[in-house]
Scaffold this motif. Structure first.
Motif, PDB file in Angstrom:
ATOM      1  N   GLY A  23       0.141  11.072 -64.787  1.00 51.96           N
ATOM      2  CA  GLY A  23       0.987  11.145 -66.457  1.00 51.96           C
ATOM      3  C   GLY A  23       1.283  12.663 -66.290  1.00 51.96           C
ATOM      4  O   GLY A  23       1.685  12.946 -66.378  1.00 51.96           O
ATOM      5  N   PHE A  24      -0.037  13.011 -65.532  1.00 54.23           N
ATOM      6  CA  PHE A  24       0.440  14.185 -65.528  1.00 54.23           C
ATOM      7  C   PHE A  24       2.202  15.237 -64.327  1.00 54.23           C
ATOM      8  O   PHE A  24       2.377  15.793 -65.521  1.00 54.23           O
ATOM      9  N   ALA A  25       1.938  14.426 -63.368  1.00 51.34           N
ATOM     10  CA  ALA A  25       2.942  14.203 -62.905  1.00 51.34           C
ATOM     11  C   ALA A  25       4.110  14.326 -63.153  1.00 51.34           C
ATOM     12  O   ALA A  25       5.068  14.830 -63.755  1.00 51.34           O
ATOM     13  N   LEU A  26       4.618  12.935 -64.149  1.00 47.40           N
ATOM     14  CA  LEU A  26       5.397  12.474 -64.630  1.00 47.40           C
ATOM     15  C   LEU A  26       5.745  13.501 -65.788  1.00 47.40           C
ATOM     16  O   LEU A  26       6.459  13.612 -66.404  1.00 47.40           O
ATOM     17  N   GLY A  27       4.574  13.575 -66.605  1.00 48.39           N
ATOM     18  CA  GLY A  27       5.342  14.600 -67.392  1.00 48.39           C
ATOM     19  C   GLY A  27       5.314  15.755 -67.339  1.00 48.39           C
ATOM     20  O   GLY A  27       6.483  17.054 -67.593  1.00 48.39           O
ATOM     21  N   LEU A  28       4.989  16.310 -66.432  1.00 46.28           N
ATOM     22  CA  LEU A  28       5.587  17.682 -65.592  1.00 46.28           C
ATOM     23  C   LEU A  28       7.621  17.311 -65.527  1.00 46.28           C
ATOM     24  O   LEU A  28       8.433  18.206 -65.321  1.00 46.28           O
ATOM     25  N   ALA A  29       7.604  16.650 -64.226  1.00 42.43           N
ATOM     26  CA  ALA A  29       8.268  16.339 -64.278  1.00 42.43           C
ATOM     27  C   ALA A  29       9.838  15.769 -65.462  1.00 42.43           C
ATOM     28  O   ALA A  29      10.901  16.688 -64.853  1.00 42.43           O
ATOM     29  N   ASN A  30       9.478  15.099 -66.289  1.00 43.27           N
ATOM     30  CA  ASN A  30       9.762  15.571 -67.408  1.00 43.27           C
ATOM     31  C   ASN A  30      10.490  16.634 -68.321  1.00 43.27           C
ATOM     32  O   ASN A  30      11.809  16.730 -68.809  1.00 43.27           O
ATOM     33  N   GLY A  31       9.820  16.945 -68.089  1.00 51.00           N
ATOM     34  CA  GLY A  31       9.525  18.286 -68.675  1.00 51.00           C
ATOM     35  C   GLY A  31      10.260  19.551 -67.882  1.00 51.00           C
ATOM     36  O   GLY A  31      11.182  20.369 -68.677  1.00 51.00           O
ATOM     37  N   ARG A  55      13.769  13.531 -67.225  1.00 48.12           N
ATOM     38  CA  ARG A  55      13.027  12.583 -68.396  1.00 48.12           C
ATOM     39  C   ARG A  55      14.410  11.577 -68.472  1.00 48.12           C
ATOM     40  O   ARG A  55      14.296  10.687 -69.666  1.00 48.12           O
ATOM     41  N   GLY A  56      15.626  11.516 -68.517  1.00 50.52           N
ATOM     42  CA  GLY A  56      16.603  10.391 -68.260  1.00 50.52           C
ATOM     43  C   GLY A  56      16.464   8.694 -67.594  1.00 50.52           C
ATOM     44  O   GLY A  56      16.300   7.867 -68.692  1.00 50.52           O
ATOM     45  N   LEU A  57      15.161   9.221 -66.480  1.00 51.20           N
ATOM     46  CA  LEU A  57      14.597   8.116 -66.247  1.00 51.20           C
ATOM     47  C   LEU A  57      14.016   7.201 -66.862  1.00 51.20           C
ATOM     48  O   LEU A  57      13.157   5.870 -66.726  1.00 51.20           O
ATOM     49  N   THR A  58      12.754   8.286 -67.254  1.00 54.20           N
ATOM     50  CA  THR A  58      11.461   7.871 -67.839  1.00 54.20           C
ATOM     51  C   THR A  58      10.957   8.149 -68.824  1.00 54.20           C
ATOM     52  O   THR A  58      10.093   7.222 -68.968  1.00 54.20           O
ATOM     53  N   ASP A  59      11.177   8.541 -69.939  1.00 55.61           N
ATOM     54  CA  ASP A  59      11.320   8.966 -70.776  1.00 55.61           C
ATOM     55  C   ASP A  59      12.219   7.961 -72.390  1.00 55.61           C
ATOM     56  O   ASP A  59      12.470   7.811 -71.742  1.00 55.61           O
ATOM     57  N   THR A  60      11.162   7.926 -73.131  1.00 57.05           N
ATOM     58  CA  THR A  60      11.789   6.662 -73.909  1.00 57.05           C
ATOM     59  C   THR A  60      12.482   7.013 -75.328  1.00 57.05           C
ATOM     60  O   THR A  60      12.415   7.857 -75.565  1.00 57.05           O
TER      61      THR A  60
END
Length: 99
Positions: free
Chosen positions: A80-88, A94-99
């Motif tokens: 979760g931290f890695a995905l959040g960091l990547a989205n940030g 962000r376009g691929l994983t953020d809702t």
């Protein structure tokens, strides 16, 4: 003073329903109305708890379960931290994983 008033003042009224449920559960289990493999009697649960505590097996099993839970929490938190960091940091992420 009525019995209900006496029980309410002493705080015992809150214990009546749980005690009645456990007594009914024990009676139903002993009468064979509830299969032991579905819901064992409270006395059987208490006996197993005591036996496993005395043998040390309960403490070992709790330790193993705690380690598994903490490992899962660490793995999930890291993902979760890695995905959040990547989205940030990445608009593509962000376009691929953020809702």
């Amino acid at each position: 003073m009525s019995l209900a008033t006496h029980l309410a003042r002493n705080g015992a009224a809150g214990w009546l329903l749980p005690a009645a449920i456990i007594a009914g559960w024990e009676a139903a289990a002993r009468a064979g109305l509830i299969p032991a493999n579905v819901l064992p009697a409270p006395s059987a649960v208490a006996e197993a708890f005591w036996r496993l505590t005395l043998s040390g097996e309960l403490v070992r099993n709790i330790g193993v379960s705690t380690l598994r839970a903490l490992s899962g929490f660490a793995i999930g938190g890291s993902i979760g931290f890695a995905l959040g960091l990547a989205n940030g940091l990445s608009t593509l992420s962000r376009g691929l994983t953020d809702t």
